[in-house]
Design an enzyme around this catalytic site. Structure first.
Site, PDB file in Angstrom:
ATOM      1  N   GLY A 148       0.834  -1.195   0.000  1.00  0.00           N
ATOM      2  CA  GLY A 148       0.000   0.000   0.000  1.00  0.00           C
ATOM      3  C   GLY A 148       0.866   1.241   0.000  1.00  0.00           C
ATOM      4  O   GLY A 148       2.050   1.186   0.365  1.00  0.00           O
ATOM      5  N   GLN A 159       2.853   9.776   1.912  1.00  0.00           N
ATOM      6  CA  GLN A 159       4.212   9.240   1.806  1.00  0.00           C
ATOM      7  C   GLN A 159       4.985   9.801   0.619  1.00  0.00           C
ATOM      8  O   GLN A 159       6.211   9.693   0.580  1.00  0.00           O
ATOM      9  CB  GLN A 159       4.161   7.703   1.689  1.00  0.00           C
ATOM     10  CG  GLN A 159       3.653   7.020   2.952  1.00  0.00           C
ATOM     11  CD  GLN A 159       3.530   5.530   2.741  1.00  0.00           C
ATOM     12  OE1 GLN A 159       2.512   5.051   2.266  1.00  0.00           O
ATOM     13  NE2 GLN A 159       4.570   4.782   3.084  1.00  0.00           N
ATOM     14  N   CYS A 195       6.596  -0.828   6.543  1.00  0.00           N
ATOM     15  CA  CYS A 195       6.146   0.397   5.878  1.00  0.00           C
ATOM     16  C   CYS A 195       7.270   0.915   4.992  1.00  0.00           C
ATOM     17  O   CYS A 195       8.430   0.937   5.424  1.00  0.00           O
ATOM     18  CB  CYS A 195       5.770   1.437   6.933  1.00  0.00           C
ATOM     19  SG  CYS A 195       5.181   2.983   6.239  1.00  0.00           S
ATOM     20  N   LEU A 196       6.919   1.326   3.780  1.00  0.00           N
ATOM     21  CA  LEU A 196       7.934   1.865   2.871  1.00  0.00           C
ATOM     22  C   LEU A 196       8.595   3.121   3.447  1.00  0.00           C
ATOM     23  O   LEU A 196       9.712   3.453   3.067  1.00  0.00           O
ATOM     24  CB  LEU A 196       7.310   2.181   1.507  1.00  0.00           C
ATOM     25  CG  LEU A 196       6.765   0.974   0.725  1.00  0.00           C
ATOM     26  CD1 LEU A 196       6.045   1.448  -0.533  1.00  0.00           C
ATOM     27  CD2 LEU A 196       7.884   0.002   0.377  1.00  0.00           C
ATOM     28  N   HIS A 213      -3.777   0.722   8.103  1.00  0.00           N
ATOM     29  CA  HIS A 213      -2.402   1.239   8.051  1.00  0.00           C
ATOM     30  C   HIS A 213      -2.322   2.461   7.132  1.00  0.00           C
ATOM     31  O   HIS A 213      -1.740   3.487   7.493  1.00  0.00           O
ATOM     32  CB  HIS A 213      -1.469   0.111   7.568  1.00  0.00           C
ATOM     33  CG  HIS A 213      -0.040   0.496   7.373  1.00  0.00           C
ATOM     34  ND1 HIS A 213       0.997  -0.077   8.079  1.00  0.00           N
ATOM     35  CD2 HIS A 213       0.545   1.405   6.532  1.00  0.00           C
ATOM     36  CE1 HIS A 213       2.140   0.473   7.688  1.00  0.00           C
ATOM     37  NE2 HIS A 213       1.891   1.365   6.740  1.00  0.00           N
ATOM     38  N   GLU A 214      -2.936   2.341   5.935  1.00  0.00           N
ATOM     39  CA  GLU A 214      -2.844   3.445   4.967  1.00  0.00           C
ATOM     40  C   GLU A 214      -3.663   4.653   5.417  1.00  0.00           C
ATOM     41  O   GLU A 214      -3.229   5.795   5.238  1.00  0.00           O
ATOM     42  CB  GLU A 214      -3.278   2.975   3.575  1.00  0.00           C
ATOM     43  CG  GLU A 214      -2.442   1.832   2.989  1.00  0.00           C
ATOM     44  CD  GLU A 214      -0.948   2.058   3.016  1.00  0.00           C
ATOM     45  OE1 GLU A 214      -0.507   3.223   2.911  1.00  0.00           O
ATOM     46  OE2 GLU A 214      -0.198   1.080   3.162  1.00  0.00           O
ATOM     47  N   HIS A 246      -1.749   6.777   7.731  1.00  0.00           N
ATOM     48  CA  HIS A 246      -0.808   7.719   7.095  1.00  0.00           C
ATOM     49  C   HIS A 246      -1.480   9.063   6.835  1.00  0.00           C
ATOM     50  O   HIS A 246      -0.849  10.122   6.961  1.00  0.00           O
ATOM     51  CB  HIS A 246      -0.311   7.156   5.762  1.00  0.00           C
ATOM     52  CG  HIS A 246       0.839   6.202   5.878  1.00  0.00           C
ATOM     53  ND1 HIS A 246       2.079   6.565   6.383  1.00  0.00           N
ATOM     54  CD2 HIS A 246       0.948   4.898   5.537  1.00  0.00           C
ATOM     55  CE1 HIS A 246       2.894   5.521   6.342  1.00  0.00           C
ATOM     56  NE2 HIS A 246       2.233   4.490   5.842  1.00  0.00           N
TER      57      HIS A 246
HETATM   58 NI    NI Z   1       3.073   2.624   5.571  1.00  0.00          NI
END
Ligand code: NI
Length: 165
Positions: free
Chosen positions: A46, A51, A92-93, A134-135, A138
């Site tokens: 995701g 981000q 997480c990226l 999670h997304e 963000h």
């Molecule tokens: Ni993330």
């Protein structure tokens, strides 16, 4: 299409609160294409607009094994969540090199709009529900380590913080 640079912790821009997308126009369509390309290139499950330093409520997800079922959510909202939470591992990226166990609601209902501007209203559970949570976090400036409740996984000897809502 273009690959977009992904902000990494501790960049303070990751903690900005996103504003609603005002119109699904050519700019948003191009952004969606770039976010999908960036997510697949980074082998992510995701990616939230936050981000890539765009502070609008837009997320892309693909929880499929074959990486061929993109889910785009414009202005996503979690409208219901089950009281039971399950623990599961997340990465997480924006937090490279770290994994952590996070409690998440097992089932959620979420709404939003697809890239054609059509409304979405779905119930999800398990991993799909976890990724949406999670997304969406963000978009309100929260990274998953802020949801970790058991810090023993990082070598601490006791739980340091109470569970967050
Ligand atoms: Ni993330």
């Amino acid at each position: 299409m273009a690959l977009l640079p992904i902000l990494c912790f501790p960049d303070p821009r990751l903690h900005k609160v996103a504003q609603p997308v005002q119109a699904v126009d050519a700019r948003i369509q191009a952004l969606i294409a770039d976010m999908l390309e960036t997510m697949y290139d980074a082998h992510g499950i995701g990616l939230a607009a936050t981000q890539i330093d765009v502070h609008e409520r837009l997320i892309v997800i693909d929880v499929s094994e074959e990486r061929d079922q993109p889910l785009v959510l414009i202005n996503p909202e979690i409208t219901w969540s089950s009281p039971d939470r399950h623990k599961g591992e997340e990465g997480c990226l924006s937090v490279p090199g770290l994994r952590g166990v996070v409690p998440r609601h097992q089932r959620i209902r979420y709404t939003g709009f697809d890239p054609q501007g059509q409304p979405i209203d779905r119930v999800a559970e398990g991993f799909h529900a976890r990724v949406v949570q999670h997304e969406c976090d963000h978009l309100i400036g929260k990274l998953y380590p802020m949801r970790v409740t058991d810090f023993t996984q990082f070598g601490f000897t006791e739980v340091l913080f109470p569970e967050l809502d």
